[in-house]
Scaffold this active site. Structure first.
Site, PDB file in Angstrom:
ATOM      1  N   THR A  24     -18.889  12.158  57.667  1.00 20.95           N
ATOM      2  CA  THR A  24     -18.286  12.364  56.452  1.00 20.95           C
ATOM      3  C   THR A  24     -16.961  11.863  56.433  1.00 20.95           C
ATOM      4  OG1 THR A  24     -17.992  14.473  57.027  1.00 20.95           O
ATOM      5  CG2 THR A  24     -19.851  14.090  55.523  1.00 20.95           C
ATOM      6  N   PHE A  54     -16.222  18.666  48.953  1.00 17.35           N
ATOM      7  CA  PHE A  54     -16.499  19.694  49.874  1.00 17.35           C
ATOM      8  C   PHE A  54     -17.548  20.940  49.569  1.00 17.35           C
ATOM      9  CE2 PHE A  54     -12.271  17.742  50.925  1.00 17.35           C
ATOM     10  CZ  PHE A  54     -12.552  17.415  52.117  1.00 17.35           C
ATOM     11  N   CYS A  90     -17.644  23.650  52.702  1.00 19.65           N
ATOM     12  CA  CYS A  90     -17.023  22.916  54.088  1.00 19.65           C
ATOM     13  C   CYS A  90     -16.124  23.658  54.689  1.00 19.65           C
ATOM     14  CB  CYS A  90     -16.706  21.454  53.938  1.00 19.65           C
ATOM     15  SG  CYS A  90     -16.487  20.721  55.331  1.00 19.65           S
TER      16      CYS A  90
END
Ligand code: FDE
Length: 472
Positions: free
Chosen positions: A272, A400, A407
């Site tokens: 990512t 996120f 995250c």
């Protein structure tokens, strides 16, 4: 459900999959979503998926008293690989809380300060590599090289392991196996449940081999550390996994779970971030005014310092906005799912029973004119000026994810990406191929396909006076 629109032509069994692109399901759903509105459904092989992207509805789904992460689709397909690792764990699995509590300090400010010099080491390898390319007048392969960088960064900071990515002409087999496993997990969403296993026996076999390779690599990394008798203790993620007991319960992660966590971090920690860096470089190369402003900021904030100190990274406010704006248009983890904790009604209109879930299409949420204005499709880092951010409703920027399962690597990824962008901006001017058109490939994450840039060393940057540059 009947109130939620779906595409007009539906075929028995196949549902709406005809015309759907197997290769790029997210961008395909985005096209459909634009036509159908902020909540819609698509059916594939009698599996109905509800998609949400309207800013109001997404904000509702962010309410942790009513909704939680749902492990489904792509995430669930990664269970064979990542099991009850942080990313793929079900909310009720005890290993989630245990690992979360043990590993969260690994992402504290103090921990990040410790990773900073290692991140610089890896970035230095990238610039050495890019110096050669620019000297030879060759374009660089942006996604390929960003993937080398981010894999080395998470491997060295988290696990003290060096994959030697920059010394290889081809991607490390770990990357090839990982890309294989991710693509396979994505395809399982679009393959018919009954035909799938028959048609894809070859693919399933390859997937098993990929996973076995990933596991064995991880086992070697862990063995190497266990063998080091604690003398090599670095306080990194692996040390935490191996040595740290839960502060309250004294419980530790099992060896089996550690394997899952290491795979999780190696995969989640680099794919990512590498996409985010690649998209940012794409936009910088396309927007000369933005590029100059970002370069000027780096010069001003870092001055003549050879390499930035930890605190000098977060001071690159404009570079960070470029990164945020790139993540807005192309959130590299493009969706997450939310499930109802108890029976509820979404948007005052759509009843959901306990456990019912919906997929948030982050890319469309990030382009909802209701939240971002009529020019939502244009790249403009000034959207992230503090004043503009305050003027927007909350929960409209979610690269996120959200809530307790958001995250854990957010600060890590942002520090790494801002640091690297700063170094690259100071060192090079970027030029895109004039006829490059942004095409985005999907393998659960998003990546600009075939992005190449031509680099020129900037003569007025402080490093330009080093002997290596004088030769050029
Ligand atoms: C997580 C995450 C998320 C969520 C998902 C869901 O909800 O399902 C998201 C959206 C994300 N993530 C995103 C991102 C982006 C970027 C650039 C990143 N990310 C990065 C990173 C790095 C690292 C190391 C990471 N990352 C990690 C991670 C993890 C472990 C997780 C899980 C968490 C929990 O707890 O669940 C995540 N991540 Fe991320």
């Amino acid at each position: 459900l009947h109130r939620i629109p779906h595409p007009p032509r539906r075929v028995p069994v196949l549902g709406d999959v005809l015309g759907a692109s197997v290769r790029s399901p997210v961008q395909d759903s985005m096209r459909v979503g634009r036509q159908l509105g902020p909540v819609f459904r698509r059916k594939a092989f009698n599996k109905e998926i509800v998609f949400v992207w309207g800013a109001d509805l997404a904000a509702e789904l962010a309410d942790e008293s009513r909704f939680a992460k749902h492990v489904g689709l792509g995430v669930a397909n990664l269970r064979p690989l990542a099991g009850d690792g942080l990313f793929t764990a079900y909310n009720h699995e005890p290993n989630w809380q245990l690992a979360h509590d043990i590993l969260a300090p690994g992402f504290s400010r103090a921990a990040m300060e410790g990773y900073h010099p290692l991140m610089l080491d890896v970035a230095r390898q990238l610039t050495a590599f890019w110096d050669e390319r620019s000297h030879a007048g060759e374009a660089v392969d942006v996604p390929g090289d960003m993937t080398k960088l981010t894999l080395e960064t998470i491997a060295r900071t988290g696990f003290g392991h060096d994959f030697g990515s920059f010394e290889r002409s081809r991607p490390h087999p770990f990357v090839t196996a990982m890309v294989g496993a991710l693509s396979y997990a994505q395809r399982r969403n679009t393959a018919p449940p009954l035909l799938g296993p028959l048609m894809q026996r070859g693919a399933a076999k390859r997937d098993k081999a990929d996973r076995a390779y990933l596991d064995s690599t991880v086992d070697q990394v862990v063995e190497a550390r266990r063998g080091s008798d604690g003398t090599g203790a670095r306080g990194d993620l692996l040390d935490r996994m191996l040595e740290t007991a839960h502060p309250d319960t004294g419980e530790r992660l099992s060896p089996r779970n550690i394997r899952r966590q290491v795979v999780t971090f190696l995969v989640a920690g680099h794919e990512t971030t590498s996409g985010a860096l690649s998209f940012a470089l794409h936009y910088l190369s396309r927007n000369p005014a933005v590029l100059r402003r970002a370069q000027a900021e780096v010069e001003q904030v870092w001055g003549g310092t050879e390499e930035p100190a930890y605190e000098q990274v977060a001071r690159l406010r404009y570079v960070r906005r470029v990164l945020d704006e790139s993540l807005r248009l192309w959130p590299t983890a493009p969706a997450f799912s939310r499930e109802a904790l108890r029976a509820t009604t979404l948007g005052g209109l759509h009843p959901m029973h306990k456990g019912a879930w919906a997929l948030v299409l982050i890319m469309l949420l990030h382009r909802d004119p209701a939240a971002w204005g009529e020019d939502a499709e244009t790249f403009d880092p000034d959207r992230f000026e503090p004043k503009a951010v305050r003027a927007r409703p909350p929960h409209v920027f979610k690269p996120f994810g959200t809530g307790a399962r958001a995250c854990i690597g957010r600060q890590f990824a942002l520090h790494e990406a801002t640091l690297v962008l700063g170094l690259l901006l100071r060192r090079y001017d970027f030029r895109a191929d004039p006829d490059y058109r942004l095409e985005v490939s999907e393998r659960l994450t998003l990546m600009p396909r075939g992005l190449r840039l031509h680099l020129t060393r900037r003569t007025h940057s402080p490093q330009a006076r080093t002997p290596a540059a004088a030769r050029g």
